[in-house]
Design an enzyme around this catalytic site. Structure first.
Site, short mmCIF file in Angstrom:
data_model
loop_
_atom_site.label_atom_id
_atom_site.label_comp_id
_atom_site.label_asym_id
_atom_site.label_seq_id
_atom_site.Cartn_x
_atom_site.Cartn_y
_atom_site.Cartn_z
N GLY A 107 0.82 -1.20 0.00
CA GLY A 107 0.00 0.00 0.00
C GLY A 107 0.86 1.25 0.00
O GLY A 107 2.09 1.19 0.10
N GLY A 128 0.63 5.52 1.42
CA GLY A 128 -0.10 6.56 2.13
C GLY A 128 0.63 7.88 2.10
O GLY A 128 1.63 8.05 1.39
N GLY A 129 0.13 8.81 2.91
CA GLY A 129 0.70 10.16 2.92
C GLY A 129 2.12 10.21 3.45
O GLY A 129 2.88 11.10 3.09
N PHE A 130 2.51 9.25 4.31
CA PHE A 130 3.84 9.28 4.91
C PHE A 130 4.81 8.30 4.26
O PHE A 130 5.96 8.24 4.65
CB PHE A 130 3.76 9.00 6.40
N GLY A 131 4.37 7.51 3.29
CA GLY A 131 5.28 6.59 2.63
C GLY A 131 4.59 5.34 2.11
O GLY A 131 3.36 5.23 2.15
N SER A 132 5.40 4.40 1.63
CA SER A 132 4.89 3.16 1.05
C SER A 132 5.17 1.99 1.99
O SER A 132 6.13 1.99 2.74
CB SER A 132 5.54 2.91 -0.31
N VAL A 133 4.30 0.96 1.89
CA VAL A 133 4.43 -0.23 2.73
C VAL A 133 4.72 -1.43 1.84
O VAL A 133 4.05 -1.64 0.82
CB VAL A 133 3.15 -0.48 3.54
N LYS A 137 7.23 -0.28 6.42
CA LYS A 137 6.75 1.02 6.00
C LYS A 137 7.94 1.95 5.83
O LYS A 137 8.60 2.33 6.79
CB LYS A 137 5.78 1.59 7.02
N ASP A 193 -5.97 9.68 13.52
CA ASP A 193 -6.18 9.26 12.13
C ASP A 193 -6.88 7.90 12.06
O ASP A 193 -6.47 7.02 11.31
CB ASP A 193 -4.85 9.23 11.38
#
Length: 421
Positions: free
Chosen positions: A112, A114-119, A133, A232
């Site tokens: 996945g 998101g706003g803070f990085g990829s997983v 992450k 969040d």
């Protein structure tokens, strides 16, 4: 050794009036040989320039863009390192970046983004899978999101909170490593791609998942030595293991507060559109507290029951939006009446229960919302005793999207106001 050499050269050459460019070159040529086994020669030079200018009492005017970027990374890494050293007893295994590459097999499988990085999916041992992450290198973050994740999740042990396995911090390369959740995030099981209602779980299983999430959030608020506010809560941040046990994840926006602090101060709205509490957008709605997470959970609960998003497209114009909680409220209020609406449905008993609890959680005033402990009791209790809450005054399918979206983008300092209990 570096500082002694720098000071020696500084006194030797500044008296003779040697130009700074020559001065740095002389130091660079003599010192780089001592450190080139450990750092890149160019980075060594840039670091020495900064140190020399600090010793000379001058502002760093010779760095240029490359040097400034290097120093930002260096300073941020230093702050993170200080944090890690101070919290060694709380943190799990530290991994080198080369190990992260090996664990993820060169970031082969992305789970996945998101706003803070990829997983990415990884494997620390044969059959022992993890989720890695990789945090983004946004210079504005300055390592804050990494410290938030490690400081909060590193101290937590709860069946409904994802477990931190390890982390990595090498200059600008930072990662947090979590236990792998086989069934992914909750949003994949409650939302369909075409926007039609999706129900993958029985009502009993859905309630079980809701109770697990509520227990996890309650533990964050009251089960640790410090109060942890997540800020969040949303379906994407609820992970499901092989038995569909829910676990709260993603603590990039989380904040730690002493338990005696009933009022929390933050400098800007934080969260995700559609789940953020009104008081995080404007203090006119009340003070920020653990009730802000309760609001987000309420929005999550309504989406779980509905099998669809509360607002189909939060970024669209207001005329194209349907605010689902408003329809649900009207349905519950006038269950015995014929309603002239374009969305007809019948409510199951457990479905009705989830909606009622969700509507209590999204009351506009924080003091009107239940605590997470009360939410758990409501979910585990008898639905017959649940009453319909007051209708939140922000309900409006024609205006909610535009109003909230415009206020979300504000980064100004918001003053606290006192809330009447």
């Amino acid at each position: 050794m570096l500082l002694s050499i720098i000071e020696h050269k500084r006194y030797q050459f500044t008296k003779d009036g040697v130009a700074k460019t020559e001065y740095y070159s002389l130091v660079y040529l003599e010192v780089v040989e001592l450190v080139n086994r450990f750092v890149n020669a160019r980075e060594c030079y840039l670091l020495l320039v900064v140190l020399l200018e600090k010793l000379d009492g001058q502002k760093a005017q010779l760095l240029g863009e490359e040097g400034k970027e290097f120093w930002r990374n260096w300073a941020s890494t230093d702050a993170v390192e200080k944090f890690l050293q101070a919290h060694q007893s709380l943190t799990p295994t530290r991994y080198a970046y080369s190990e992260i590459i090996a664990i993820t097999r060169h970031f082969k499988e992305q789970l996945g983004k998101g706003g803070f990085g990829s997983v990415y999916k990884g494997e620390v041992a044969i059959g022992n899978f993890v989720a890695v992450k990789m945090l983004g290198s946004n210079p504005k973050c300055n390592g804050d999101e990494f410290i938030s994740e490690v400081s909060t999740i590193g101290r937590i042990r709860h069946v409904n909170v994802v477990r931190l396995v390890g982390y990595c911090s090498e200059r600008s390369k930072r990662a947090v490593i979590y236990e792998y959740m086989q069934n992914g995030s909750l949003d994949k099981h409650i939302f369909s791609s075409d926007g039609t209602p999706k129900h993958c779980f029985t009502w009993e299983k859905l309630k079980e998942i809701a109770i697990g999430v509520a227990r996890g959030i309650h533990y964050l608020h009251h089960g640790c030595d410090m109060t942890i506010l997540h800020f969040d809560i949303k379906p994407q941040n609820i992970l499901l293991d092989e038995n569909f046990t829910p676990k709260v994840s993603d603590f990039g926006l989380a904040k730690l507060y002493p338990k005696e602090h009933n009022v929390v101060s933050v400098s800007a709205a934080r969260g995700t559109i559609g789940y953020i509490a009104p008081e995080l957008v404007s203090r006119n709605f009340g003070t920020i507290s653990d009730k802000s997470d309760v609001y987000s959970f309420g929005m999550l609960l309504i989406e779980m029951a509905a099998g669809r998003r509360n607002v189909n497209n939060p970024n669209a114009g207001s005329s194209s939006q349907i605010y689902y909680p408003s329809l649900i409220y009207d349905k519950l209020k006038h269950e015995s009446e014929e309603m002239n609406i374009n969305y007809s449905f019948e409510l199951e008993e457990e479905e009705r229960k989830l909606y009622l609890i969700g509507l209590w959680c999204i009351q506009v005033r924080p003091s009107d919302r239940p605590s997470m402990e009360q939410v758990v009791q409501m979910l585990e209790g008898d639905a017959d005793f649940l009453q319909l809450p007051p209708k939140p005054f922000v309900y409006s399918s024609s205006s909610i999207g535009t109003t909230i979206h415009s206020r979300y983008t504000s980064n100004t300092e918001l003053p606290n106001i006192e809330e009447d209990e």
